[in-house]
Each structure stands twice: as C-alpha cells, then as structure tokens.
Motif scaffolding. Structure first.
Motif, mmCIF file in Angstrom:
data_model
loop_
_atom_site.group_PDB
_atom_site.id
_atom_site.type_symbol
_atom_site.label_atom_id
_atom_site.label_comp_id
_atom_site.label_asym_id
_atom_site.label_seq_id
_atom_site.Cartn_x
_atom_site.Cartn_y
_atom_site.Cartn_z
ATOM 1 N N ARG A 183 -3.901 0.927 -3.765
ATOM 2 C CA ARG A 183 -3.026 1.490 -2.749
ATOM 3 C C ARG A 183 -3.773 1.750 -1.444
ATOM 4 N N GLY A 184 -3.060 1.626 -0.343
ATOM 5 C CA GLY A 184 -3.511 2.195 0.911
ATOM 6 C C GLY A 184 -2.967 3.602 1.005
ATOM 7 N N ILE A 185 -3.790 4.549 1.468
ATOM 8 C CA ILE A 185 -3.390 5.954 1.439
ATOM 9 C C ILE A 185 -3.773 6.670 2.730
ATOM 10 N N ALA A 186 -3.120 7.799 2.932
ATOM 11 C CA ALA A 186 -3.530 8.765 3.957
ATOM 12 C C ALA A 186 -3.544 10.137 3.310
ATOM 13 N N LEU A 187 -4.577 10.911 3.621
ATOM 14 C CA LEU A 187 -4.756 12.235 3.044
ATOM 15 C C LEU A 187 -4.748 13.288 4.147
ATOM 16 N N GLU A 188 -4.183 14.420 3.847
ATOM 17 C CA GLU A 188 -4.242 15.570 4.748
ATOM 18 C C GLU A 188 -5.154 16.622 4.140
ATOM 19 N N GLY B 161 -7.326 5.150 4.466
ATOM 20 C CA GLY B 161 -8.130 4.080 3.901
ATOM 21 C C GLY B 161 -7.621 3.674 2.534
ATOM 22 N N PRO B 162 -8.433 2.945 1.766
ATOM 23 C CA PRO B 162 -8.013 2.510 0.431
ATOM 24 C C PRO B 162 -8.166 3.619 -0.600
ATOM 25 N N ASP B 163 -7.337 3.535 -1.631
ATOM 26 C CA ASP B 163 -7.398 4.499 -2.733
ATOM 27 C C ASP B 163 -8.390 3.973 -3.777
#
Length: 261
Positions: free
Chosen positions: A79-84, A92-94
């Motif tokens: 997955r491509g992800i975004a984290l807060e 970036g990538p998971d």
C-alpha cells in the motif's frame, strides 16, 4: 492550515532525474512550499537504513510533510500510505519505512491508504510512485487538504513494521546489529547508551581493542573508539579513519562488544 515545508528522503541517487521530477511535481502543485532534501543516497532498497535516517532526522526539521521512498515493492500489492503524527505528516510505502519516524514525531495518530485518483498523477507509473503518488499527495497535504480525502483509514496496528534489530546483552558485553554506516565510516549500533554504562575504559569491539570514550579524540590516532553518537545510539569510530573498514562490517551485520581480557 497546511504546511510550509516538505522533506524528501529516497534511495534515488543523484545521477538521474528522479529527484528533480519529485521536486517538480511538488513545485507545480504547491509552489509556495519549500523542500528539504534529507538524503537521496540511502543504499538502494535498504528500507531499514532509510527508516533509521528519517527517524533520526525528522525531530530537527520544521513541522511539515515528510516523504520517504525506499520502495523495493513498488507496483506490487504493497500500500501507499500517509500517516499523521503530533509532529507532522509522513507519506510513502507501507513497508516499515515511515513508522519509526512517526514514533519519533509522537506516534501514529491516524493512517490512510492513498487511493483517491484525483490526488495522483493522471497516469501512475508502476515503477515511479515517488513522482506519481507520493509527491502529489504530499503537495496537496502541504497546501491544507485533509488527510481523510486521500483515501480510506487504516488501523495503525495494521501498518507494516520492521523487525526489531538484534541486541543481546550479557554481563560481559553485548552483540548488536549495525543500523547504519555513515559517510565517515562510523558504525552505528542498535544499542542504547545504557549498554555502555559500567563498562571499562577499554573494550574489545569485533575482536579489536577500542577506547570507551565520549568523542573521537579520546582515542589515539588510528585507534577505535566506542561512544554514544549524536542520535543517542552506541557507535564505533576510528580517530582519523573508517571503523566500517577496520571492522569489515556493513548495515545488517552484527558486532560484538566485550570486556578486554
């Protein structure tokens, strides 16, 4: 509200146009945002090295959106992800690359999978998600778009995490995995400062005699010194030389530290 800064950390190198393309995408979508290049010389596909460098750097950067791309699984089902996190956003990538940096910024508060096609390039290359997925997402987040618009939520517990690096402590020493080897050949170990507490002034590191010191000059020229580095990790250096060459190690190898006989 948005952010004024985006940082980039990749294994793209500097001899091709990959980094410039990512800069260009961000500049076209968010021309007011400034970009900090952390490094583009992460050893190719070395996710742990990239994760370590990013986690040790982000606490000193302005609050912003931090893009990291060390992605041997690009184009696969990863997955491509975004984290807060309390201290910023990460994109970036998971594959374990982002989580240590998120923890350094206060922990993962929310996570999403990057599936909104309106946030991505019109045509997404199977092999260049840095340009076509992560850079445009970062630009939109930097201009104030909501994380929730990027895609569906992910449970933080379901994020991919790297295995814990090796650290085995005994009464007479410890064995630790090499986390990174820096530009100077200094060898950073997966050991906290407490691993050196109570150790004698002279130790055996990988079979070589080393001074237990606080800085490079605590060892005579050409001799090994074991110390706590600027990132708060135990590290090994040579005063005027390269510890990685002396010990013949690279990231992922193990180094033994023992009391001298």
């Amino acid at each position: 509200m948005g952010f004024g800064w985006v940082s980039l950390t990749t294994d793209y190198g500097l001899s091709d146009g990959f980094v410039a393309a990512c800069h260009g995408v961000i500049a076209r979508l968010a021309p007011q945002v400034r970009v900090i290049d952390v490094t583009h010389l992460v050893p190719p596909t070395d996710v742990r090295h990239g994760a370590t460098v990013l986690a040790q750097t982000v606490p000193y950067l302005p609050t912003g959106v931090h893009v990291a791309v060390v992605d041997p699984g690009v184009g696969t089902s990863r997955r491509g992800i975004a984290l807060e996190a309390p201290g910023g956003l990460l994109v970036g990538p998971d594959n374990g690359l982002l989580v240590p940096a998120a923890e350094a910024l206060g922990g993962v508060r929310a996570a999403v999978e990057l599936t909104n096609p309106e946030w991505l390039a019109p045509e997404v290359s199977r092999t260049f998600h840095g340009r076509d997925v992560f850079a445009p997402v970062a630009a939109r987040l930097a201009t104030g778009a909501s994380l929730a618009e990027a895609g569906p939520p992910i449970e933080p517990a379901d994020l991919v995490r790297l295995p814990e690096p090796v650290l085995e402590v005994t009464p007479t020493g410890f064995t630790a995995e090499v986390l990174t080897v820096d530009h100077f050949g200094n060898v950073q170990l997966a050991a906290p400062p407490s691993a050196l507490v109570g150790r004698p002034a002279t130790l055996r590191v990988g079979g070589h005699e080393a001074v237990h010191g606080r800085t490079f000059g605590d060892a005579p020229p050409g001799q090994l010194v074991i110390y706590v580095d600027s990132a708060g990790q135990v590290a090994v250096a040579v005063n005027g030389g390269r510890a990685a060459d002396r010990l013949r190690v690279r990231a992922g190898d193990r180094v033994s530290v023992r009391h001298s006989d």
